[in-house]
Each structure stands twice: as C-alpha cells, then as structure tokens.
Design an enzyme around this catalytic site. Structure first.
Site, PDB file in Angstrom:
ATOM      1  N   GLU A 287     -56.368  31.404  39.653  1.00  0.00           N
ATOM      2  CA  GLU A 287     -57.770  31.251  40.058  1.00  0.00           C
ATOM      3  C   GLU A 287     -58.240  32.494  40.819  1.00  0.00           C
ATOM      4  OE1 GLU A 287     -59.970  28.164  43.208  1.00  0.00           O
ATOM      5  OE2 GLU A 287     -57.799  28.324  43.106  1.00  0.00           O
ATOM      6  N   TRP A 288     -59.421  32.982  40.472  1.00  0.00           N
ATOM      7  CA  TRP A 288     -60.037  34.056  41.255  1.00  0.00           C
ATOM      8  C   TRP A 288     -60.727  33.438  42.462  1.00  0.00           C
ATOM      9  CZ3 TRP A 288     -60.334  39.303  41.455  1.00  0.00           C
ATOM     10  CH2 TRP A 288     -61.292  39.820  42.337  1.00  0.00           C
TER      11      TRP A 288
ATOM     12  N   ASP B   7     -44.041  35.763  53.339  1.00  0.00           N
ATOM     13  CA  ASP B   7     -44.446  37.185  53.428  1.00  0.00           C
ATOM     14  C   ASP B   7     -45.803  37.256  54.125  1.00  0.00           C
ATOM     15  OD1 ASP B   7     -44.482  39.912  53.139  1.00  0.00           O
ATOM     16  OD2 ASP B   7     -44.849  39.916  50.980  1.00  0.00           O
TER      17      ASP B   7
HETATM   18  P1  ADP Z   1     -49.250  42.337  44.954  1.00  0.00           P
HETATM   19  O1  ADP Z   1     -48.369  41.242  44.435  1.00  0.00           O
HETATM   20  O2  ADP Z   1     -49.281  43.517  44.038  1.00  0.00           O
HETATM   21  O3  ADP Z   1     -48.975  42.704  46.389  1.00  0.00           O
HETATM   22  P2  ADP Z   1     -51.485  40.663  45.781  1.00  0.00           P
HETATM   23  O4  ADP Z   1     -51.180  39.287  45.304  1.00  0.00           O
HETATM   24  O5  ADP Z   1     -51.267  40.938  47.231  1.00  0.00           O
HETATM   25  O6  ADP Z   1     -50.750  41.759  44.879  1.00  0.00           O
HETATM   26  O7  ADP Z   1     -53.002  40.969  45.400  1.00  0.00           O
HETATM   27  C1  ADP Z   1     -53.563  42.244  45.612  1.00  0.00           C
HETATM   28  C2  ADP Z   1     -54.940  42.094  46.256  1.00  0.00           C
HETATM   29  O8  ADP Z   1     -55.804  41.370  45.386  1.00  0.00           O
HETATM   30  C3  ADP Z   1     -54.904  41.284  47.535  1.00  0.00           C
HETATM   31  O9  ADP Z   1     -54.712  42.099  48.659  1.00  0.00           O
HETATM   32  C4  ADP Z   1     -56.228  40.592  47.556  1.00  0.00           C
HETATM   33  O10 ADP Z   1     -57.207  41.429  48.164  1.00  0.00           O
HETATM   34  C5  ADP Z   1     -56.587  40.442  46.104  1.00  0.00           C
HETATM   35  N1  ADP Z   1     -56.289  39.078  45.610  1.00  0.00           N
HETATM   36  C6  ADP Z   1     -55.104  38.438  45.611  1.00  0.00           C
HETATM   37  N2  ADP Z   1     -55.192  37.233  45.052  1.00  0.00           N
HETATM   38  C7  ADP Z   1     -56.482  37.084  44.680  1.00  0.00           C
HETATM   39  C8  ADP Z   1     -57.217  36.025  44.029  1.00  0.00           C
HETATM   40  N3  ADP Z   1     -56.607  34.913  43.637  1.00  0.00           N
HETATM   41  N4  ADP Z   1     -58.529  36.217  43.813  1.00  0.00           N
HETATM   42  C9  ADP Z   1     -59.137  37.367  44.177  1.00  0.00           C
HETATM   43  N5  ADP Z   1     -58.504  38.394  44.774  1.00  0.00           N
HETATM   44  C10 ADP Z   1     -57.189  38.260  45.032  1.00  0.00           C
END
Ligand code: ADP
Length: 294
Positions: free
Chosen positions: A97-98, A199
């Site tokens: 989900e976004w 984390d």
């Molecule tokens: P990674 O596994 O590469 O560390 P993340 O899961 O932390 O990636 O996601 C990278 C960035 O994307 C996050 O810091 C956040 O800002 C954004 N993000 C993460 N999940 C979502 C989501 N479900 N919807 C929108 N943005 C997200």
C-alpha cells in the site's frame, strides 16, 4: 534499471488486488539505503514498490510477513499493507500500500501504538523466519533464553561478520569479553518476548495524512522491547511525547538506561559491517563503557 520487470509486476498487482490490469504511472521515489523504490499509480489505487536483485526475494517475503504480523497488533501502529512479492525480469519486488507519509503527526499516538505493538508477545524469543537488518542477514531461531539469544544471534553474529570484514584484534577481544559477561546486565530482569519492529530508527517512522503514526521497513522478531526503544534513541530520538505515552501504557524497567547501549551496540556493529571503519571504532568505545559497568 531493468525495465523488463514492470509488465510482470503490474500483472502481479492485478492478480493480487483483483482489479483488471491497467496502465500505471511510475515515479521513482527517493529510496532507502537498500532498495530502489517507486510509486505506481493506477486508475483507482497507488502502490509502493521496492526492487532488488532476484536473489533477494526472500528478504522481501520476510518484510511482507513482518508487516502482516505488525498489522495484526490491536491498537498497534499503522503499517503499509503488503500486497504481493515475487520475481519479474530478473528483479525481486515487493508491492505494498502507498501511504502519503509526513514527518509530523500525533506523537503521543506513536508511543501508545508502539507499546501496543510490544504488548503482542510470544512464548519464546525469535521468529518463524530469518530476515535482514539493513542488508545484513538477521537470524531468528526460536529460543527460551534471551541472554543466549542476544549473545549468539545478535552480538556474536555481528562480531563474526566483523572479523570476516577485517575488524579483528581489539574489537574481537573486547566483544568476546562482553558476550561472556552478558548475563550481568540481566541479573534481575527477564524481558517478555515482544513483537518488535526491529529497525526502529527515525527514518522508519512517519505519520499519515490524518496524523496517525506509520511504521515501515521492519526487521521483525520477538525480543526485548527495550531494543526497539534503544534503536529509536540511536540516530536522533522520537519526540518526548512518544516516550511518555509509551510508558503510560507499559512502563520501562529501571535498568533500561544501562541496557540501552548494549542494544544500540548491535546496530553499530551492523553499521561497521555495512559502512566500515568509524563505526567499528565507535563499537569498541561502546563495548569499553559497557564492560566498565559489570
Ligand atoms: P529501504 O528498504 O530501501 O530502506 P524503505 O522501506 O525505508 O526502503 O523506503 C524508502 C522510503 O520510501 C522511506 O524512507 C519512506 O520515505 C518511503 N516509503 C516507505 N514505505 C512507503 C509507503 N508504503 N508508501 C509511501 N512511501 C513509503
């Protein structure tokens, strides 16, 4: 970036969501440290997509399982709902989900939700699968002895990796001395096996449009809730209201300030393994301070 993957991902989204396949607009979003990240926009829904090498599929499967476990916590934090994972065109992917994330929101609700996440407990430490912390493997075999779990699967695991990465000598000697004395930090404290984010640095915490807290990018397992709080105080801190709301639900043990650095050490050792030298020296300093207390 291999563009061949997108047709397969859009097909998988259609199958998993039950919607007819539709053209989607793709936007690269400033990603995390580990994966490439995208927003996919269809006619009615938006998805957050992470990509990595095909052999990292297991990492995305573990992340999706972790998000699902967190989502089940009553009064816990909002987490992105995982949709599907797989391999397409030589890339592994995770679709969830976004959520429009914002840096500010209801900080007391954050503490409340975190305490309720931790209130989900198991009868042993570990999890039913291994996962990753950053890009490093994190092993989670079930066990009833927290001190043994933390010694073997957290401290020694990272110390062994550090040796293989060239950080021998004093870090190893002092680290082993600490591992041998670990029980002294738990002489009058036995933690419940709590469901952890795993984390919980500030980069994995945000708020949705209504101000509700959102946690994402977890490294889930059942362990001492103090380790989540310690991580939240390692690279910056959560707002003060989050900690007071947390303690209003479930107060911390008086020994937490002593164990905090012990739990932060795991993440600093991991940083040494991922990013190198300065973190290895920081870990040595932490180990020295910890050994001076027991
Ligand atoms: P990674 O596994 O590469 O560390 P993340 O899961 O932390 O990636 O996601 C990278 C960035 O994307 C996050 O810091 C956040 O800002 C954004 N993000 C993460 N999940 C979502 C989501 N479900 N919807 C929108 N943005 C997200």
């Amino acid at each position: 970036m291999n563009d061949d993957c997108w047709a397969g991902i859009e097909q998988a989204i259609a199958e998993a969501s039950g919607h007819a396949p539709a053209p989607m607009r793709r936007t690269s979003v400033g990603g995390g440290d580990i994966n490439a990240a995208y927003r996919l926009e269809g006619p009615t829904e938006r998805w957050f997509v992470k990509l990595n090498r095909a052999d990292r599929l297991w990492m995305f499967e573990a992340e999706a399982a972790g998000l699902a476990a967190m989502a089940a916590a009553a009064e816990g934090p909002r987490v992105p709902r995982p949709l599907t994972t797989g391999v397409a065109g030589n890339r592994s992917y995770a679709v969830m989900e976004w959520i429009d994330l914002r840096p500010r929101g209801d900080t007391a609700a954050l503490g409340h939700a975190l305490a309720h996440l931790h209130a989900v407990t198991a009868d042993q430490y570990g999890w039913d699968r291994d996962n990753t912390i950053g890009d490093t493997d994190q092993v989670n075999p079930w066990g009833r002895d927290w001190v043994a779990f933390y010694r073997e699967h957290r401290l020694r695991f990272q110390l062994d990796l550090a040796r293989r990465n060239g950080f021998g000598g004093r870090l190893q000697d002092r680290g082993e001395a600490l591992a041998a004395r670990l029980g002294a930090f738990f002489s009058d404290y036995t933690p419940a096996p709590s469901l952890l984010h795993g984390d919980l640095w500030s980069g994995n915490v945000a708020f949705d449009g209504s101000g509700a807290p959102v946690l994402y990018d977890p490294a889930v397992y059942f362990g001492d809730r103090e380790s989540d709080l310690a991580m939240s105080e390692l690279f910056g801190r959560l707002p003060a209201a989050a900690y007071s709301a947390y303690e209003a639900v479930w107060p911390l043990d008086a020994g937490y300030p002593v164990r905090r650095e012990l739990y932060q050490l795991y993440h600093i050792l991991n940083h040494a393994n991922l990013f190198g030298g300065p973190y290895a020296r920081e870990a040595e300093g932490m180990i020295d301070r910890l050994l001076a207390q027991v």
